[in-house]
Design an enzyme around this catalytic site. Structure first.
Site, mmCIF file in Angstrom:
data_model
loop_
_atom_site.group_PDB
_atom_site.id
_atom_site.type_symbol
_atom_site.label_atom_id
_atom_site.label_comp_id
_atom_site.label_asym_id
_atom_site.label_seq_id
_atom_site.Cartn_x
_atom_site.Cartn_y
_atom_site.Cartn_z
ATOM 1 N N TYR A 96 0.826 -1.214 0.000
ATOM 2 C CA TYR A 96 0.000 0.000 0.000
ATOM 3 C C TYR A 96 0.856 1.259 0.000
ATOM 4 O O TYR A 96 1.866 1.314 0.697
ATOM 5 C CB TYR A 96 -0.916 0.022 1.225
ATOM 6 C CG TYR A 96 -1.817 1.234 1.226
ATOM 7 C CD1 TYR A 96 -2.934 1.264 0.414
ATOM 8 C CD2 TYR A 96 -1.527 2.353 2.001
ATOM 9 C CE1 TYR A 96 -3.752 2.388 0.374
ATOM 10 C CE2 TYR A 96 -2.345 3.469 1.976
ATOM 11 C CZ TYR A 96 -3.453 3.487 1.162
ATOM 12 O OH TYR A 96 -4.265 4.590 1.119
ATOM 13 N N TRP A 122 1.062 5.675 -1.728
ATOM 14 C CA TRP A 122 0.684 6.643 -2.752
ATOM 15 C C TRP A 122 1.670 6.726 -3.915
ATOM 16 O O TRP A 122 1.360 7.342 -4.927
ATOM 17 C CB TRP A 122 0.512 8.017 -2.101
ATOM 18 C CG TRP A 122 -0.906 8.270 -1.743
ATOM 19 C CD1 TRP A 122 -1.706 7.491 -0.947
ATOM 20 C CD2 TRP A 122 -1.708 9.370 -2.175
ATOM 21 N NE1 TRP A 122 -2.955 8.055 -0.859
ATOM 22 C CE2 TRP A 122 -2.978 9.210 -1.602
ATOM 23 C CE3 TRP A 122 -1.476 10.475 -2.977
ATOM 24 C CZ2 TRP A 122 -4.014 10.124 -1.816
ATOM 25 C CZ3 TRP A 122 -2.505 11.377 -3.185
ATOM 26 C CH2 TRP A 122 -3.765 11.193 -2.610
HETATM 27 N N1 MGD Z 1 -2.329 8.346 12.437
HETATM 28 C C1 MGD Z 1 -2.708 8.395 11.153
HETATM 29 N N2 MGD Z 1 -2.108 7.590 10.252
HETATM 30 C C2 MGD Z 1 -2.472 7.654 8.951
HETATM 31 C C3 MGD Z 1 -3.497 8.528 8.532
HETATM 32 C C4 MGD Z 1 -4.132 9.348 9.510
HETATM 33 O O1 MGD Z 1 -5.054 10.129 9.206
HETATM 34 N N3 MGD Z 1 -3.697 9.264 10.813
HETATM 35 N N4 MGD Z 1 -3.853 8.558 7.200
HETATM 36 C C5 MGD Z 1 -3.632 7.346 6.421
HETATM 37 C C6 MGD Z 1 -3.829 7.571 4.984
HETATM 38 S S1 MGD Z 1 -5.374 8.182 4.538
HETATM 39 C C7 MGD Z 1 -2.916 7.240 4.032
HETATM 40 S S2 MGD Z 1 -3.376 7.354 2.385
HETATM 41 C C8 MGD Z 1 -1.597 6.708 4.402
HETATM 42 C C9 MGD Z 1 -0.482 7.179 3.445
HETATM 43 O O2 MGD Z 1 0.642 6.366 3.555
HETATM 44 P P1 MGD Z 1 1.661 6.151 2.333
HETATM 45 O O3 MGD Z 1 0.954 6.262 1.044
HETATM 46 O O4 MGD Z 1 2.429 4.917 2.606
HETATM 47 O O5 MGD Z 1 2.611 7.415 2.512
HETATM 48 P P2 MGD Z 1 3.659 8.091 1.520
HETATM 49 O O6 MGD Z 1 4.607 8.861 2.374
HETATM 50 O O7 MGD Z 1 2.947 8.848 0.465
HETATM 51 O O8 MGD Z 1 4.414 6.841 0.909
HETATM 52 C C10 MGD Z 1 4.743 6.722 -0.428
HETATM 53 C C11 MGD Z 1 6.206 6.291 -0.521
HETATM 54 O O9 MGD Z 1 6.500 6.020 -1.895
HETATM 55 C C12 MGD Z 1 7.794 6.530 -2.185
HETATM 56 N N5 MGD Z 1 7.865 6.782 -3.629
HETATM 57 C C13 MGD Z 1 7.504 7.896 -4.315
HETATM 58 N N6 MGD Z 1 7.720 7.725 -5.631
HETATM 59 C C14 MGD Z 1 8.208 6.481 -5.794
HETATM 60 C C15 MGD Z 1 8.623 5.718 -6.932
HETATM 61 O O10 MGD Z 1 8.541 6.154 -8.075
HETATM 62 N N7 MGD Z 1 9.082 4.456 -6.705
HETATM 63 C C16 MGD Z 1 9.163 3.923 -5.455
HETATM 64 N N8 MGD Z 1 9.615 2.673 -5.340
HETATM 65 N N9 MGD Z 1 8.801 4.626 -4.374
HETATM 66 C C17 MGD Z 1 8.327 5.880 -4.529
HETATM 67 C C18 MGD Z 1 7.924 7.779 -1.349
HETATM 68 O O11 MGD Z 1 9.288 8.105 -1.155
HETATM 69 C C19 MGD Z 1 7.163 7.389 -0.080
HETATM 70 O O12 MGD Z 1 8.033 6.903 0.901
HETATM 71 O O13 MGD Z 1 -1.289 7.078 5.750
HETATM 72 C C20 MGD Z 1 -2.302 6.648 6.667
HETATM 73 N N10 MGD Z 1 -1.843 6.847 8.047
HETATM 74 N N1 MGD Z 2 -1.400 18.522 2.567
HETATM 75 C C1 MGD Z 2 -1.840 17.263 2.548
HETATM 76 N N2 MGD Z 2 -3.078 16.984 2.089
HETATM 77 C C2 MGD Z 2 -3.530 15.713 2.075
HETATM 78 C C3 MGD Z 2 -2.722 14.623 2.487
HETATM 79 C C4 MGD Z 2 -1.419 14.937 2.990
HETATM 80 O O1 MGD Z 2 -0.666 14.041 3.404
HETATM 81 N N3 MGD Z 2 -1.026 16.240 3.000
HETATM 82 N N4 MGD Z 2 -3.205 13.334 2.408
HETATM 83 C C5 MGD Z 2 -4.334 13.061 1.503
HETATM 84 C C6 MGD Z 2 -4.987 11.788 1.807
HETATM 85 S S1 MGD Z 2 -4.210 10.348 1.374
HETATM 86 C C7 MGD Z 2 -6.226 11.698 2.345
HETATM 87 S S2 MGD Z 2 -6.968 10.185 2.569
HETATM 88 C C8 MGD Z 2 -6.986 12.905 2.728
HETATM 89 C C9 MGD Z 2 -7.638 12.731 4.092
HETATM 90 O O2 MGD Z 2 -8.604 13.698 4.263
HETATM 91 P P1 MGD Z 2 -9.325 13.832 5.690
HETATM 92 O O3 MGD Z 2 -9.582 12.518 6.257
HETATM 93 O O4 MGD Z 2 -10.478 14.745 5.502
HETATM 94 O O5 MGD Z 2 -8.163 14.612 6.466
HETATM 95 P P2 MGD Z 2 -7.696 14.799 7.979
HETATM 96 O O6 MGD Z 2 -6.757 15.955 7.909
HETATM 97 O O7 MGD Z 2 -7.197 13.533 8.553
HETATM 98 O O8 MGD Z 2 -9.015 15.190 8.766
HETATM 99 C C10 MGD Z 2 -9.684 16.430 8.549
HETATM 100 C C11 MGD Z 2 -10.106 17.003 9.874
HETATM 101 O O9 MGD Z 2 -11.055 16.158 10.517
HETATM 102 C C12 MGD Z 2 -11.092 16.543 11.876
HETATM 103 N N5 MGD Z 2 -11.486 15.424 12.731
HETATM 104 C C13 MGD Z 2 -10.716 14.392 13.146
HETATM 105 N N6 MGD Z 2 -11.419 13.575 13.966
HETATM 106 C C14 MGD Z 2 -12.654 14.097 14.054
HETATM 107 C C15 MGD Z 2 -13.845 13.717 14.755
HETATM 108 O O10 MGD Z 2 -13.912 12.720 15.463
HETATM 109 N N7 MGD Z 2 -14.936 14.516 14.579
HETATM 110 C C16 MGD Z 2 -14.930 15.629 13.805
HETATM 111 N N8 MGD Z 2 -16.053 16.324 13.671
HETATM 112 N N9 MGD Z 2 -13.809 16.017 13.160
HETATM 113 C C17 MGD Z 2 -12.697 15.274 13.274
HETATM 114 C C18 MGD Z 2 -9.690 16.993 12.238
HETATM 115 O O11 MGD Z 2 -9.734 18.213 12.971
HETATM 116 C C19 MGD Z 2 -8.996 17.102 10.890
HETATM 117 O O12 MGD Z 2 -8.235 18.291 10.736
HETATM 118 O O13 MGD Z 2 -6.122 14.037 2.757
HETATM 119 C C20 MGD Z 2 -5.367 14.178 1.569
HETATM 120 N N10 MGD Z 2 -4.772 15.476 1.575
HETATM 121 MO MO MO Z 3 -5.339 8.578 2.251
#
Ligand code: MGD
Ligand code: MGD
Ligand code: MO
Length: 770
Positions: free
Chosen positions: A108, A110
């Site tokens: 998994y 991005w």
């Molecule tokens: N506590 C907490 N944890 C969370 C979340 C949260 O809200 N709270 N959000 C979750 C969510 S929604 C997501 S989507 C995940 C995201 O988690 P990930 O998608 O695992 O995070 P990234 O840092 O985007 O990891 C992508 C990796 O791919 C590498 N990469 C980029 N380009 C290339 C390439 O061309 N080739 C190779 N081999 N590697 C490459 C980058 O260097 C990077 O290390 O995190 C989750 N974790």
């Molecule tokens: N700059 C930047 N943008 C991103 C990403 C990133 O890594 N960097 N990651 C992308 C990815 S993979 C994803 S999946 C999306 C995720 O998108 P979201 O899931 O919408 O993003 P979050 O920032 O985790 O949450 C948004 C807000 O929800 C509020 N929140 C948290 N828990 C609760 C709760 O229990 N109740 C209520 N009412 N509010 C709550 C928090 O205050 C938080 O700031 O973002 C994307 N956008």
């Molecule tokens: Mo995500």
């Protein structure tokens, strides 16, 4: 100045002598992301992986190594041919001795924005060609919603694209009730790259004429416009929604006609609202005791919703929590009772502040994609069960009406993701990563995951290769051009897998005889052909490359989700058993899960401010998306580096919570609970509800004693604190949302950060003669 693209936007690269010297935003982008700033530095940052490397213990003892030193062992750099021979031999060994189901290839993450050099797709295609591997389904973003919504709405499409468009909301919505707000910091991002950042200007316009209610622990989840802040206690939204629903029911405001013609199971839900759990109904007074909001305000809000053209919007974060299914389902129920689903600017939607593409209307077209092929192993875990898989071979895993027995994994292959960023309870994951015999990682940088691998292969980044950038919810199809030389010995993932495929005798099937350039042309031609069938004309490949991008039009009419179903529920039924919106699901009820029932319910979260654990850990941790990077990407450079406090990740505290602990702006603190501890730098802010602390995800995990679970993370990755129990048996999504912590001053000199430097390298022990 060639054009290229990342998940944070389209840009041009100026280069000299094969290296980047400047990144400038795409001239069409009105609000480019500051994340672009870090990209020049990232190209040759000290953490960039230069050459293939093998962990010393693994090089000496191979898969028989005890694995106790993973994360702490130094690495040995080896020539490409030798590294590829080792990987191919190890894959062949595991396949021969244990079968393909002993390989985990979910991988998994991005990756990068180009649709061909998308590492996660490349690794899947490669492993599928090799006979398959245990895979993964769903995602971390909306894992609970993705499993629930097909039962309720017949599809999960409303999560990622087939949503009510921004135009319709701007023109029609009078009351926008946003749970979790609509933070523009998150809409910097679109998977596949946004061509133009337009969400923020839309929000500003909306704010001028629409009442926006931000129900969130953070005031700045809606920024820069007038909005009403309801400071929410994390994890209590379902209670608020039930209270709103009860008010509609009690005051005769529910749309009985819509409920009768378009919904199934309303009676059971209404009975639940009326009867409550212990005799007292789930009315606004009850909701007030859970949420802390005044009962009369809740009633007034319910009346306002019924009186106005109302849109119920939930950020995805709400379902990344205990029983995350219930809150999305409750929101659908509220919208159904309001009866505005399918009307212009009315109803319910998800993720308007989660990704740029949500609500960004684009005519349906065929996005370029590399076919990953079918997985002959036919076994996949819900994505966030990775630690369960590695730690629990033989255990039974129930999920969405099915059950599997977890296989024993001997080899883990990861490319394009960072589990030591994204997974919950990292101390548990450290233990889990000691189980497999071999871990292989392709990475661009020495992330915490790369440091825990046995064999690390250096990958190129986006600006080092040609590609096509695209998202189904973005109007720009981008011709991405190689701007600089590959860094050091880095290779494209496709080149790496092609070389491995040659060693394993599957090259022809993996490549289908195409070079990377030929694949790009092939994928584009498929896109062009498929789009023409949908009425979208794209230029031929040469023209596309010459003009640098192609634009897809907006659909002529504004889009409203479920409008066709609303207009004709018989002729355009939903793909649910009843053909209607299921407020009660016999299917889900029939699974008999103890933690997810047949209709939306209030269940107290495992950890929350109203529970007993709050006596020891009185602060609710929000680990939201980072404003200054994408997950772990670009953490040590640019704007992310600039926000660190004495090198540590910032933690925001309410002024009262800071005062009670004797900490001030700029202090270093220890953030801890029973699962782990990390350091962080204090920012005092009244944008938080008291009792809530906030630390963004993505600081590279940097534990003292990296080889053993439990080490203090000196940098500030909140996933040392989050739990790994998952949402419920239905979806088993990740649930970092309910986490309680305590914060205390850290007075000792903080240990140095080491993760912003490469790991230790040693000479090849087999060649040194010792
Ligand atoms: N506590 C907490 N944890 C969370 C979340 C949260 O809200 N709270 N959000 C979750 C969510 S929604 C997501 S989507 C995940 C995201 O988690 P990930 O998608 O695992 O995070 P990234 O840092 O985007 O990891 C992508 C990796 O791919 C590498 N990469 C980029 N380009 C290339 C390439 O061309 N080739 C190779 N081999 N590697 C490459 C980058 O260097 C990077 O290390 O995190 C989750 N974790
Ligand atoms: N700059 C930047 N943008 C991103 C990403 C990133 O890594 N960097 N990651 C992308 C990815 S993979 C994803 S999946 C999306 C995720 O998108 P979201 O899931 O919408 O993003 P979050 O920032 O985790 O949450 C948004 C807000 O929800 C509020 N929140 C948290 N828990 C609760 C709760 O229990 N109740 C209520 N009412 N509010 C709550 C928090 O205050 C938080 O700031 O973002 C994307 N956008
Ligand atoms: Mo995500």
């Amino acid at each position: 100045m060639v054009l290229n693209s990342a998940h944070w936007g389209v840009f041009r690269v100026a280069s000299a002598a094969g290296r980047p010297i400047a990144i400038v935003p795409f001239e069409r982008d009105p609000k480019p992301s500051p994340l672009l700033e870090g990209m020049v530095e990232a190209y040759d940052h000290p953490t960039r992986i230069a050459r293939p490397a093998v962990r010393k213990g693994w090089l000496e003892r191979g898969p028989a190594d005890s694995r106790r030193e993973r994360g702490a062992d130094p690495f040995v750099e080896v020539p490409w041919d030798e590294a590829l021979d080792l990987v191919a031999a190890e894959l062949a060994r595991v396949k021969k001795d244990h079968g393909n189901s002993a390989i985990f290839g979910g991988s998994y993450g991005w990756s990068s924005a180009g649709r061909f050099h998308h590492a996660k797709t490349q690794v899947k295609r490669f492993l599928n060609t090799f006979g398959g591997a245990v895979g993964q389904v769903n995602n971390y973003s909306f894992g609970a919603g993705m499993v629930l919504l097909p039962h309720v709405l017949g599809s999960s499409a409303m999560l990622f694209g087939v949503t009510t468009g921004r135009r319709s909301i701007a023109a029609n919505t009078e009351l926008f009730l946003a749970f979790g707000g609509m933070p523009s910091r998150n809409t910097q991002i679109e998977s596949g790259g946004p061509g133009e950042h337009r969400q923020e200007s839309w929000l500003r316009e909306l704010g001028k004429r629409c009442r926006i209610v931000n129900v969130s622990p953070l005031a700045d989840d809606v920024e820069g416009i007038g909005s009403e802040w309801w400071p929410a206690i994390p994890g209590t939204d379902t209670a608020l929604i039930l209270g709103l629903c009860h008010t509609l029911l009690a005051e005769g405001l529910a749309d009985e006609g819509f409920l009768a013609s378009h919904c199934h199971g309303y009676d059971a839900f209404a009975q639940y609202l009326r009867e409550g759990r212990s005799g007292a109904s789930f009315d606004a007074d009850w909701a007030a005791t859970i949420t802390g909001f005044d009962a009369d305000r809740i009633r007034t809000l319910a009346r306002d919703l019924a009186r106005s053209r109302s849109f119920i919007a939930l950020s995805w974060s709400l379902q990344r929590a205990d029983h995350g299914e219930d809150v999305f389902w409750a929101a659908v129920a509220l919208a159904a009772m309001l009866g505005q689903i399918g009307l212009p600017g009315g109803g319910v939607g998800f993720g308007y502040g989660s990704l740029h593409g949500i609500g960004n209307e684009v005519a349906p077209f065929c996005t370029p994609r590399l076919d990953a092929g079918a997985n002959p192993v036919g076994m996949s875990i819900p994505v966030a069960r990775i630690a369960d898989l590695l730690l629990g071979p033989g255990a039974r895993l129930d999920y969405d009406g099915s059950a599997m027995t977890l296989p024993k994994i001997r080899l883990v292959y990861w490319a394009g993701g960072n589990p030591f960023h994204h997974h919950q309870d990292l101390n548990r994951l450290v233990d889990a990563f000691r189980q497999p015999e071999t871990v292989i990682v392709h990475e661009t940088h020495w992330t915490a995951t790369a440091r825990r691998a046995d064999i690390v292969l250096p990958a190129t980044t986006t600006i080092e290769r040609d590609d096509i950038g695209a998202s189904s919810t973005d109007r720009y199809l981008v011709s991405m051009r190689r701007a600089v030389d590959p860094y050091a010995e880095a290779r494209d993932d496709y080149a790496i897998f092609t070389a491995l495929a040659a060693r394993l005798g599957i090259e022809e099937r993996f490549t289908e005889g195409r070079s990377d350039a030929e694949w790009l042309r092939h994928m584009y031609e498929e896109t062009r052909h498929g789009s023409a069938l949908l009425g979208v004309e794209l230029p031929d490949y040469e023209t596309f490359r010459a003009q640098e991008f192609a634009e897809i039009a907006q659909p002529p009419e504004p889009v409203d989700a479920l409008a066709a179903f609303r207009a004709d529920p018989q002729g355009q039924p939903l793909d649910t058993p009843s053909g209607r919106i299921e407020l009660f699901s016999e299917t889900i009820a029939g699974f008999g899960y103890p933690d997810c029932g047949g209709h939306p319910m209030w269940r107290t979260p495992r950890e929350w401010l109203g529970g007993p654990l709050a006596e020891r850990f009185p602060l609710a941790l929000i680990s939201n998306q980072p404003a200054h990077r994408l997950h772990g990407q670009l953490d040590p450079v640019g704007v992310s580096k600039a926000t660190k406090i004495a090198g540590r990740e910032p933690i925001r505290l309410h002024p009262e919570d800071a005062r009670a602990r004797g900490v001030r702006d700029g202090d270093i603190v220890r953030v801890f609970n029973d699962r782990g501890a990390c350091l962080a730098g204090v920012v005092v802010s009244d944008a938080l509800r008291q009792g809530v602390v906030q630390m963004a995800t993505g600081a590279w995990y940097d534990p003292l004693q990296p080889e053993a679970p439990g080490g203090l993370d000196v940098h500030g990755n909140p996933n040392v604190l989050t739990h790994d129990h998952g949402t419920s048996t239905l979806s088993r999504g990740p649930a970092p949302g309910n986490t309680l912590v305590e914060v205390e001053p850290y007075r000792a000199p903080p240990p140095p950060i080491t993760v912003d430097r490469p790991p230790q390298f040693v000479p090849d022990p087999r060649r040194s003669g010792t």
